[in-house]
Design a protein around this motif. Structure first.
Motif, PDB file in Angstrom:
ATOM      1  N   GLU A 134      36.604  -7.432  73.964  1.00 21.37           N
ATOM      2  CA  GLU A 134      35.859  -8.420  73.186  1.00 21.37           C
ATOM      3  C   GLU A 134      35.087  -9.363  74.104  1.00 21.37           C
ATOM      4  O   GLU A 134      33.958  -9.769  73.801  1.00 21.37           O
ATOM      5  N   ASN A 180      31.796  -7.850  75.180  1.00 24.51           N
ATOM      6  CA  ASN A 180      30.770  -7.992  74.145  1.00 24.51           C
ATOM      7  C   ASN A 180      30.253  -9.425  74.068  1.00 24.51           C
ATOM      8  O   ASN A 180      29.053  -9.661  73.934  1.00 24.51           O
ATOM      9  N   THR A 181      31.192 -10.392  74.152  1.00 27.07           N
ATOM     10  CA  THR A 181      30.787 -11.796  74.078  1.00 27.07           C
ATOM     11  C   THR A 181      29.861 -12.170  75.226  1.00 27.07           C
ATOM     12  O   THR A 181      28.820 -12.810  75.022  1.00 27.07           O
ATOM     13  N   ARG A 221      26.377 -10.692  74.743  1.00 28.38           N
ATOM     14  CA  ARG A 221      25.573 -11.433  73.770  1.00 28.38           C
ATOM     15  C   ARG A 221      25.071 -12.745  74.363  1.00 28.38           C
ATOM     16  O   ARG A 221      23.913 -13.133  74.158  1.00 28.38           O
ATOM     17  N   GLN A 271      21.329 -14.019  75.042  1.00 31.57           N
ATOM     18  CA  GLN A 271      20.916 -15.308  74.478  1.00 31.57           C
ATOM     19  C   GLN A 271      20.331 -16.213  75.551  1.00 31.57           C
ATOM     20  O   GLN A 271      19.274 -16.831  75.366  1.00 31.57           O
ATOM     21  N   ILE A 307      16.758 -12.081  72.720  1.00 36.83           N
ATOM     22  CA  ILE A 307      17.098 -11.667  71.361  1.00 36.83           C
ATOM     23  C   ILE A 307      15.881 -11.881  70.460  1.00 36.83           C
ATOM     24  O   ILE A 307      15.306 -12.974  70.411  1.00 36.83           O
ATOM     25  N   THR A 338      19.367  -5.061  66.251  1.00 35.98           N
ATOM     26  CA  THR A 338      20.754  -4.806  65.855  1.00 35.98           C
ATOM     27  C   THR A 338      21.689  -5.384  66.916  1.00 35.98           C
ATOM     28  O   THR A 338      21.267  -5.696  68.039  1.00 35.98           O
ATOM     29  N   ASP A 339      22.942  -5.481  66.552  1.00 37.58           N
ATOM     30  CA  ASP A 339      23.925  -5.991  67.519  1.00 37.58           C
ATOM     31  C   ASP A 339      24.032  -5.048  68.710  1.00 37.58           C
ATOM     32  O   ASP A 339      24.197  -5.503  69.849  1.00 37.58           O
ATOM     33  N   ASP A 340      23.892  -3.748  68.469  1.00 35.66           N
ATOM     34  CA  ASP A 340      23.934  -2.789  69.579  1.00 35.66           C
ATOM     35  C   ASP A 340      22.776  -3.016  70.539  1.00 35.66           C
ATOM     36  O   ASP A 340      22.941  -2.876  71.766  1.00 35.66           O
ATOM     37  N   ASP A 341      21.620  -3.361  69.999  1.00 33.87           N
ATOM     38  CA  ASP A 341      20.471  -3.646  70.861  1.00 33.87           C
ATOM     39  C   ASP A 341      20.747  -4.851  71.744  1.00 33.87           C
ATOM     40  O   ASP A 341      20.455  -4.841  72.953  1.00 33.87           O
ATOM     41  N   VAL A 342      21.321  -5.891  71.149  1.00 35.11           N
ATOM     42  CA  VAL A 342      21.632  -7.113  71.895  1.00 35.11           C
ATOM     43  C   VAL A 342      22.652  -6.817  72.982  1.00 35.11           C
ATOM     44  O   VAL A 342      22.511  -7.266  74.137  1.00 35.11           O
ATOM     45  N   LEU A 343      23.692  -6.055  72.637  1.00 37.15           N
ATOM     46  CA  LEU A 343      24.736  -5.726  73.615  1.00 37.15           C
ATOM     47  C   LEU A 343      24.162  -4.911  74.768  1.00 37.15           C
ATOM     48  O   LEU A 343      24.546  -5.108  75.929  1.00 37.15           O
TER      49      LEU A 343
END
Length: 730
Positions: A478, A481-482, A485, A489, A494, A499-504
């Motif tokens: 976790e 992932n944090t 992100r 950011q 961003i 999508t969240d996958d793109d951000v990750l």
């Protein structure tokens, strides 16, 4: 006006059970007779024995109520006053000695009411002894008051027949508003306390737990207090409604009331001077010394309270120590250390392997309009000197907090972090993975020492002490992932519609860059404030977490294959792929259990399939037996999340994974040495010694450090095992 009751003297020692609570056809001794399992055959006194007793200045309201064994010696009973039915075992002309105090066997200078004695006891100067069953070779000396009432509950949260619900003893753990209260009982494990206090919305489950507790105990009135064989009690003021096991040692206590003090020959419990202890359970092997105040509590086995500690409305886990400080409304898992007079812990769930520094004030500040705040700290929680925290706060495993007054609630989700309050720049600073970079020696040594210090003989719950385990591995996943992100950011990468996958993916690429080791965020989910947060060593932590996840899998696989030598690696991998429902895990009293397994267990409790604490404890044992396999299966799932490995390409990539694991174990071993070496290389440490030889004589030689040598040997053994495993597989 005090309600002084006046009754005829001839009734003293009789009518122990209220008439309304006496079963039809039973006398007041029916429960006493069940409790007394000494096997001694009692008879009435002879006329000669009565004459000798009278000559020795003894009195009785009725000599026919004094019963003795065939080996009774009346010359060893002097200056005693008897009331009611008293039964006395063998008395021989010998003396008993314990800790340099030697006293003759017999009953001397005491008032004794309706009690049973085993063989060769010493009872001397007990001013009031009433309704107790006392074992063999027990020594009781200089006690003001030792008695039991007909409604004694011995610290258990039950209500006897004829009593009102309002007198029930509850433990108000984890929250000062009693919203998580639980009923104490003998044999309560940390997992029991957690489950009962956690799922408060589940009324059916809570009702089952209360039923489990109540059916463990007979609600009839009339049970006597008991003192087990070879227990020694001396120089103590008040003991009321206390059940005491064998081989216990109680000296100089002020007040003991409504307690179970469990003790056995291989795990003796001791209580020392100045203690005042009320409404609680003290398990086997515990130590309570020097002015301790404890009210409404459970001490699990081999835990300690010392030097004026105060423990109130709390559960203290196995092999934990609290001294010189105050702990209120807390649930503390095994292997907790708190040693300082000015540390304070309130309304907290502390999940073990924790250490509270001097001046740490944990949970004193409520930010709501009621005392209903809480704090949750994962394994390895370590608040530093003079740390002050606010409710509500939550910390990932192995969080260490630098000295500071933290002004707002915290939610630190990154494990192994150093958290600092940078007042000069008005920002919160977090360094994930701090332990691996700068204090690997302490991290590794602590895991080893907790295993060595676990003195439990009956290990119903398998307590996890390794810093790499399903809970910390999940937190690392976790955290990756944090951080990804947050990196995206901070870079301003961003965009709307991503999508969240793109951000990750963007964040992962950024964290691959060594220059992206510091991230300054204007906002972050770690603190309830608007001030900036600085994330240090993000690149380093990201790399280390991935390496540690790979190492963890290889380490678990190697250990499992050693135990299951008949299995091939191909078979094990196929079986690992089939394991389901183990992604999420719960820390249940220090024991790690897959959440899916826990939910099934809770469903079994609701349905009645699991119908007692003993059966729930059986679930703990079963999980402990399966743990090595479940941990390996979880490690395999974690590795697949952080690498390109799969069952299809395992043969191709396995050697690479193993080599990386060996490299990781190598740098961990080097970090263990380097972090300890810093203590020797510090000029300010060296300055108090005239020369290096003198320093080594005082603190020991770095090269001779037993733990460092052990780690180097384990590295060699690990390398040899995994190399052999690879060669056999390939």
């Amino acid at each position: 006006m005090n309600a002084i009751i006046k009754r005829p003297l001839k009734s003293l020692g009789y009518g122990f059970i209220p008439e309304a609570q006496l079963p039809e056809g039973k006398d007041e001794y029916h429960l006493r007779n069940l409790q007394n399992r000494s096997g001694i055959q009692y008879r009435n006194l002879t006329a000669s024995e009565i004459e000798k007793l009278v000559r020795n200045n003894n009195t009785s309201d009725d000599w026919n109520k004094i019963c003795v064994s065939d080996d009774f010696n009346p010359e060893l009973v002097k200056n005693c006053t008897f009331f009611g039915l008293v039964r006395i075992g063998k008395l021989e002309p010998v003396y008993l000695e314990y800790n340099n105090v030697a006293l003759p066997v017999g009953l001397y200078n005491s008032t004794i009411i309706s009690s049973d004695f085993g063989d060769n006891v010493v009872v001397n100067n007990v001013k009031y002894l009433s309704h107790y069953i006392i074992g063999n070779e027990v020594m009781i000396v200089n006690v003001d008051e030792l008695h039991a009432t007909s409604y004694a509950k011995f610290g258990n949260g039950i209500v006897k027949e004829g009593e009102q619900e309002g007198i029930r003893v509850w433990l108000e753990v984890r929250n000062e508003n009693a919203g998580r209260k639980i009923m104490p009982f003998t044999g309560m494990l940390p997992g029991d306390a957690y489950l009962w206090s956690q799922f408060r919305e589940d009324k059916e489950l809570l009702q089952r737990f209360q039923e489990f507790t109540e059916k463990r105990f007979d609600k009839k009135q009339g049970y006597y207090g008991k003192i087990g064989d070879r227990t020694v009690i001396k120089n103590t003021s008040i003991i009321k409604d206390v059940w005491i096991g064998s081989d216990a040692y109680i000296k100089g206590a002020n007040k003991l009331k409504n307690l179970t003090i469990d003790s056995v020959p291989h795990a003796k419990t001791q209580i020392g001077e100045g203690c005042e202890i009320v409404n609680g359970i003290i398990s086997v092997g515990c130590r309570v010394f020097y002015g301790v105040k404890a009210v409404r509590f459970v001490m699990a086995s081999h835990s300690q309270l010392k030097y004026g500690a105060r423990l109130i409305n709390s559960y203290l886990g196995n092999n934990a120590t609290i001294s010189c400080c105050e702990v209120l409304n807390s649930l503390i898992y095994p292997a907790h250390e708190q040693h300082h007079n000015n540390s304070f812990l309130c309304a907290a769930l502390v999940m073990g392997q924790s250490n509270m520094a001097a001046g740490a004030t944990i949970g004193s500040n409520h930010n709501s309009r009621a005392a209903d705040g809480e704090l949750i700290a994962g394994r390895g929680f370590w608040p530093g000197l003079c740390v002050s925290l606010k409710h509500n706060s939550k910390f990932a495993s192995f969080t260490i907090l630098a000295k500071g007054d933290y002004p707002a609630e915290l939610n630190i989700t990154l494990p192994f972090s150093l958290v600092s309050n940078d007042t000069a720049n008005n920002r919160l600073v977090i360094m994930p993975g701090y332990w691996f970079q700068y204090n690997m020696y302490a991290l590794a040594r602590n895991s080893a020492k907790y295993v060595d210090r676990d003195r439990r003989k009956d290990k119903v719950q398998h307590i996890e002490y390794d810093f790499l385990a399903p809970d910390t591995i999940n937190e690392m996943l976790e955290a990756l992932n944090t951080m990804q992100r947050l990196a995206a950011q901070a870079k301003g990468a961003i965009r709307e519609g991503m999508t969240d996958d793109d951000v990750l993916a963007i964040g992962a690429a950024l964290l691959e860059q060594p220059e992206f080791n510091k991230i300054l965020l204007s906002t972050a989910p770690f603190e309830n404030s608007k001030r900036p947060v600085e994330l240090l060593k993000a690149h380093t932590a990201s790399r280390m977490f991935r390496e540690l996840i790979g190492y963890h899998f290889v380490n678990q696989l190697c250990s499992y294959m050693q135990q299951k030598q008949g299995k091939t690696l191909e078979t094990v991998l196929t079986e690992l792929e089939q394991e389901q429902g183990i992604a999420a895990w719960q820390n249940i009293g220090g024991q790690l259990v897959p959440t899916a397994h826990m939910q099934q267990m809770l469903a079994d409790i609701r349905s009645g399939k699991t119908s007692s604490w003993e059966e729930l404890h059986g679930f703990y044992s079963q999980q402990g037996e399966q743990y090595a396999w479940l941990k390996l299966a979880h490690a395999w799932q974690a590795l697949k999340q952080t690498s390109k490995i799969s069952l299809d390409n395992f043969t191709t990539l396995f050697a690479q994974v193993v080599n990386e694991a060996i490299a990781t174990r190598t740098w961990m071993t080097e970090k263990i040495y380097q972090s300890r070496a810093k203590d020797y290389q510090n000029a300010f440490k060296q300055m108090v010694y005239d020369n290096e030889q003198q320093m080594e004589e005082v603190v020991g030689s770095l090269e001779d450090n037993a733990f460092i040598q052990q780690q180097r040997e384990e590295l060699e053994a690990f390398t040899a095992r995994v190399t052999d495993m690879v060669s056999r597989f390939l």
